[in-house]
Design a protein around this motif. Structure first.
Motif, PDB file in Angstrom:
ATOM      1  N   THR A   1     -19.650 103.651  -3.229  1.00  0.00           N
ATOM      2  CA  THR A   1     -18.448 103.167  -4.113  1.00  0.00           C
ATOM      3  C   THR A   1     -17.964 102.133  -3.545  1.00  0.00           C
ATOM      4  N   SER A   2     -17.805 101.764  -2.451  1.00  0.00           N
ATOM      5  CA  SER A   2     -17.501 100.410  -1.706  1.00  0.00           C
ATOM      6  C   SER A   2     -18.480  99.261  -2.157  1.00  0.00           C
ATOM      7  N   ALA A   3     -19.739  99.587  -2.094  1.00  0.00           N
ATOM      8  CA  ALA A   3     -20.665  98.399  -2.545  1.00  0.00           C
ATOM      9  C   ALA A   3     -20.749  98.256  -4.052  1.00  0.00           C
ATOM     10  N   THR A   4     -20.501  99.356  -4.758  1.00  0.00           N
ATOM     11  CA  THR A   4     -20.293  99.110  -6.475  1.00  0.00           C
ATOM     12  C   THR A   4     -19.067  98.223  -6.728  1.00  0.00           C
ATOM     13  N   LEU A   5     -17.884  98.407  -6.017  1.00  0.00           N
ATOM     14  CA  LEU A   5     -16.881  97.680  -6.286  1.00  0.00           C
ATOM     15  C   LEU A   5     -17.118  96.130  -5.899  1.00  0.00           C
TER      16      LEU A   5
ATOM     17  N   VAL B   1     -20.336  90.459   0.118  1.00  0.00           N
ATOM     18  CA  VAL B   1     -20.915  90.813   1.149  1.00  0.00           C
ATOM     19  C   VAL B   1     -19.705  90.869   2.242  1.00  0.00           C
ATOM     20  N   VAL B   2     -18.704  89.794   2.638  1.00  0.00           N
ATOM     21  CA  VAL B   2     -17.879  89.937   3.371  1.00  0.00           C
ATOM     22  C   VAL B   2     -16.932  90.854   3.079  1.00  0.00           C
TER      23      VAL B   2
ATOM     24  N   VAL C   1     -14.150  96.128   4.211  1.00  0.00           N
ATOM     25  CA  VAL C   1     -13.669  97.456   3.970  1.00  0.00           C
ATOM     26  C   VAL C   1     -14.505  98.246   4.692  1.00  0.00           C
ATOM     27  N   MET C   2     -15.950  98.100   4.863  1.00  0.00           N
ATOM     28  CA  MET C   2     -16.465  99.167   5.665  1.00  0.00           C
ATOM     29  C   MET C   2     -16.115  99.177   7.329  1.00  0.00           C
ATOM     30  N   LEU C   3     -15.726  98.184   7.671  1.00  0.00           N
ATOM     31  CA  LEU C   3     -15.168  97.978   9.053  1.00  0.00           C
ATOM     32  C   LEU C   3     -13.729  98.868   9.194  1.00  0.00           C
ATOM     33  N   TYR C   4     -12.911  98.483   8.357  1.00  0.00           N
ATOM     34  CA  TYR C   4     -11.549  99.067   8.044  1.00  0.00           C
ATOM     35  C   TYR C   4     -11.729 100.709   8.000  1.00  0.00           C
ATOM     36  N   ILE C   5     -12.675 101.046   7.340  1.00  0.00           N
ATOM     37  CA  ILE C   5     -12.810 102.742   7.187  1.00  0.00           C
ATOM     38  C   ILE C   5     -13.286 103.198   8.406  1.00  0.00           C
TER      39      ILE C   5
ATOM     40  N   SER D   1     -12.730 101.737  11.365  1.00  0.00           N
ATOM     41  CA  SER D   1     -11.630 101.965  12.435  1.00  0.00           C
ATOM     42  C   SER D   1     -10.678 102.805  12.293  1.00  0.00           C
ATOM     43  N   LYS D   2     -10.475 103.406  10.954  1.00  0.00           N
ATOM     44  CA  LYS D   2      -9.551 104.419  10.776  1.00  0.00           C
ATOM     45  C   LYS D   2     -10.202 105.973  10.958  1.00  0.00           C
ATOM     46  N   LYS D   3     -11.510 105.755  11.584  1.00  0.00           N
ATOM     47  CA  LYS D   3     -12.213 106.802  11.840  1.00  0.00           C
ATOM     48  C   LYS D   3     -12.357 107.654  10.288  1.00  0.00           C
ATOM     49  N   TRP D   4     -12.411 107.415   9.200  1.00  0.00           N
ATOM     50  CA  TRP D   4     -12.873 107.937   8.181  1.00  0.00           C
ATOM     51  C   TRP D   4     -14.220 108.433   7.978  1.00  0.00           C
ATOM     52  N   MET D   5     -14.987 107.552   8.641  1.00  0.00           N
ATOM     53  CA  MET D   5     -16.479 107.725   8.682  1.00  0.00           C
ATOM     54  C   MET D   5     -17.137 107.479   9.990  1.00  0.00           C
TER      55      MET D   5
END
Length: 136
Positions: free
Chosen positions: A77-81, A120-121, A126-130, A132-136
């Protein structure tokens, strides 16, 4: 005297040791059957516990797989955005508006490079933020 006659008629006094022997045989059989029933019940109880443990294990495995699919879905979903944002810029430049930038090859390369880098950035942020929140 009448009670003694009745006892003799019904055979209670004729075979006193026979009844004790039969009673002992019946008691022994009942004890054996009860022992078998107890062991069978114990086996069935163990099997029931094994089935419950297996169900718990399967549910845990399903939860792990579900969590992995949800992580994969968040990534897609993040990549699609960000790919859709990149496509939006292409759509804007694909419109029939004349501003002079669409005829320049250098502008085309610059806009595509900036959009690709931004996508890409943005995805990485977004992936680093996710994470860091330990959602993934």
């Amino acid at each position: 005297p009448h009670a003694e006659d009745a006892a003799g008629v019904f055979g209670e006094e004729l075979f006193p040791h026979q009844e004790d022997s039969d009673l002992q045989v019946v008691e022994d059989l009942l004890e054996t059957y009860f022992a078998h029933i107890d062991s069978t019940y114990a086996e069935l109880d163990a099997i029931d516990q094994f089935i419950n443990d297996t169900e718990d294990f399967v549910n845990i495995q399903l939860d792990v797989t579900r969590n992995q699919l949800q992580k994969f879905e968040v990534t897609l979903t993040s990549a699609t955005l960000f790919v859709s944002m990149y496509s939006m810029v292409g759509g804007i430049y694909g419109m029939n508006l004349r501003n002079g930038a669409e005829s320049s090859h250098a502008t085309f390369v610059l806009v595509n490079a900036l959009c690709a880098t931004g996508a890409v950035v943005g995805f990485a942020v977004v992936m680093l933020y996710i994470r860091s929140k330990k959602w993934m």
